[in-house]
Design a protein around this motif. Sequence first.
Motif, PDB file in Angstrom:
ATOM      1  N   THR A  74       0.853  -1.176   0.000  1.00 25.84           N
ATOM      2  CA  THR A  74       0.000   0.000   0.000  1.00 25.84           C
ATOM      3  C   THR A  74       0.890   1.227   0.000  1.00 25.84           C
ATOM      4  OG1 THR A  74      -1.685  -1.167   1.271  1.00 25.84           O
ATOM      5  CG2 THR A  74      -1.847   1.229   1.203  1.00 25.84           C
ATOM      6  N   ASN A  76       0.809   5.189   0.480  1.00 29.22           N
ATOM      7  CA  ASN A  76      -0.082   6.179   1.078  1.00 29.22           C
ATOM      8  C   ASN A  76       0.383   7.601   0.823  1.00 29.22           C
ATOM      9  OD1 ASN A  76      -2.058   4.587   2.741  1.00 29.22           O
ATOM     10  ND2 ASN A  76      -0.135   3.744   3.474  1.00 29.22           N
ATOM     11  N   ASP A  84      -0.810  12.292  -5.323  1.00 30.45           N
ATOM     12  CA  ASP A  84      -1.592  11.070  -5.202  1.00 30.45           C
ATOM     13  C   ASP A  84      -0.735   9.879  -5.604  1.00 30.45           C
ATOM     14  OD1 ASP A  84      -3.951  12.252  -4.360  1.00 30.45           O
ATOM     15  OD2 ASP A  84      -4.713  12.523  -6.397  1.00 30.45           O
ATOM     16  N   THR A  86       0.402   6.635  -7.468  1.00 28.62           N
ATOM     17  CA  THR A  86       0.166   6.209  -8.846  1.00 28.62           C
ATOM     18  C   THR A  86       0.436   4.708  -8.980  1.00 28.62           C
ATOM     19  OG1 THR A  86       2.457   6.605  -9.510  1.00 28.62           O
ATOM     20  CG2 THR A  86       0.920   8.465  -9.718  1.00 28.62           C
ATOM     21  N   PRO A  87      -0.074   4.086 -10.026  1.00 25.70           N
ATOM     22  CA  PRO A  87       0.250   2.681 -10.263  1.00 25.70           C
ATOM     23  C   PRO A  87       1.761   2.453 -10.396  1.00 25.70           C
ATOM     24  CG  PRO A  87      -1.636   3.293 -11.585  1.00 25.70           C
ATOM     25  CD  PRO A  87      -1.115   4.553 -10.964  1.00 25.70           C
ATOM     26  N   VAL A  90       3.179   2.114  -6.967  1.00 23.75           N
ATOM     27  CA  VAL A  90       2.817   0.802  -6.425  1.00 23.75           C
ATOM     28  C   VAL A  90       3.677  -0.282  -7.067  1.00 23.75           C
ATOM     29  CG1 VAL A  90       0.954  -0.894  -6.262  1.00 23.75           C
ATOM     30  CG2 VAL A  90       0.481   1.514  -5.817  1.00 23.75           C
ATOM     31  N   HIS A 111      -4.110  -3.536  -9.235  1.00 20.24           N
ATOM     32  CA  HIS A 111      -4.096  -2.325  -8.424  1.00 20.24           C
ATOM     33  C   HIS A 111      -5.487  -2.061  -7.881  1.00 20.24           C
ATOM     34  CE1 HIS A 111      -0.739  -1.770 -11.327  1.00 20.24           C
ATOM     35  NE2 HIS A 111      -0.119  -1.446 -10.212  1.00 20.24           N
ATOM     36  N   SER A 113      -7.978   0.884  -5.703  1.00 22.68           N
ATOM     37  CA  SER A 113      -8.384   2.245  -6.023  1.00 22.68           C
ATOM     38  C   SER A 113      -7.860   3.197  -4.954  1.00 22.68           C
ATOM     39  CB  SER A 113      -9.910   2.343  -6.115  1.00 22.68           C
ATOM     40  OG  SER A 113     -10.471   1.965  -4.892  1.00 22.68           O
ATOM     41  N   VAL A 114      -7.734   4.454  -5.333  1.00 22.11           N
ATOM     42  CA  VAL A 114      -7.270   5.465  -4.390  1.00 22.11           C
ATOM     43  C   VAL A 114      -8.398   5.750  -3.418  1.00 22.11           C
ATOM     44  CG1 VAL A 114      -6.474   7.839  -4.137  1.00 22.11           C
ATOM     45  CG2 VAL A 114      -5.703   6.478  -6.066  1.00 22.11           C
ATOM     46  N   GLY A 122      -4.830   9.555   0.973  1.00 22.86           N
ATOM     47  CA  GLY A 122      -5.046   8.779  -0.236  1.00 22.86           C
ATOM     48  C   GLY A 122      -4.143   7.567  -0.209  1.00 22.86           C
ATOM     49  N   LEU A 124      -3.169   3.741  -2.466  1.00 17.94           N
ATOM     50  CA  LEU A 124      -3.358   2.873  -3.612  1.00 17.94           C
ATOM     51  C   LEU A 124      -2.699   1.543  -3.278  1.00 17.94           C
ATOM     52  CD1 LEU A 124      -4.451   2.637  -6.497  1.00 17.94           C
ATOM     53  CD2 LEU A 124      -2.256   3.481  -7.312  1.00 17.94           C
ATOM     54  N   GLU A 125      -3.455   0.472  -3.417  1.00 16.75           N
ATOM     55  CA  GLU A 125      -2.952  -0.858  -3.099  1.00 16.75           C
ATOM     56  C   GLU A 125      -2.531  -1.585  -4.367  1.00 16.75           C
ATOM     57  OE1 GLU A 125      -6.047  -2.943  -1.059  1.00 16.75           O
ATOM     58  OE2 GLU A 125      -5.554  -2.007   0.857  1.00 16.75           O
TER      59      GLU A 125
END
Length: 135
Positions: A74, A76, A84, A86-87, A90, A111, A113-114, A122, A124-125
């Motif tokens: 994750t 953060n 934010d 981004t992929p 990640v 991936h 979602s934010v 925010g 993204l996993e």
Amino acid sequence: MDLKMFNKAIVIFSLMFLVSACSTWSDSQVTNDGKAVEIASISESEKKDPSKIILTDGDITDKKYSVIGDIEVTVNKTTIFNADPTPEMVNEALKEKAAEIGADAVIFVRHGSVGVSFFSWGALEGKGRAVVFND
């Protein structure tokens, strides 16, 4: 609460916000079929170069491999002032986690979602299955 006390509280909160504006963090875990897995400690020489880890959203069919385990990271955004996640961020975290456990590739990458939470502005996993190629 009087106005003077309220103003002090606002200033303190604002300073805390500004001090934490430059930080981001990520965490990760390794699971196998939904259960926590103990990954054996590997030596520094067995760790892989993250830039050489292969990431794919599908399977690898041209090489035989063994599954190490499912990994999840994750990324953060700790304050409203950070970018934010981004992929690509990640993917880098997935590569770093895979390299730490000696994987050659991460397959079935996906991936999330934010989202915003109490601890993050925010997140993204990313998930995937870490594998090592059989020689």
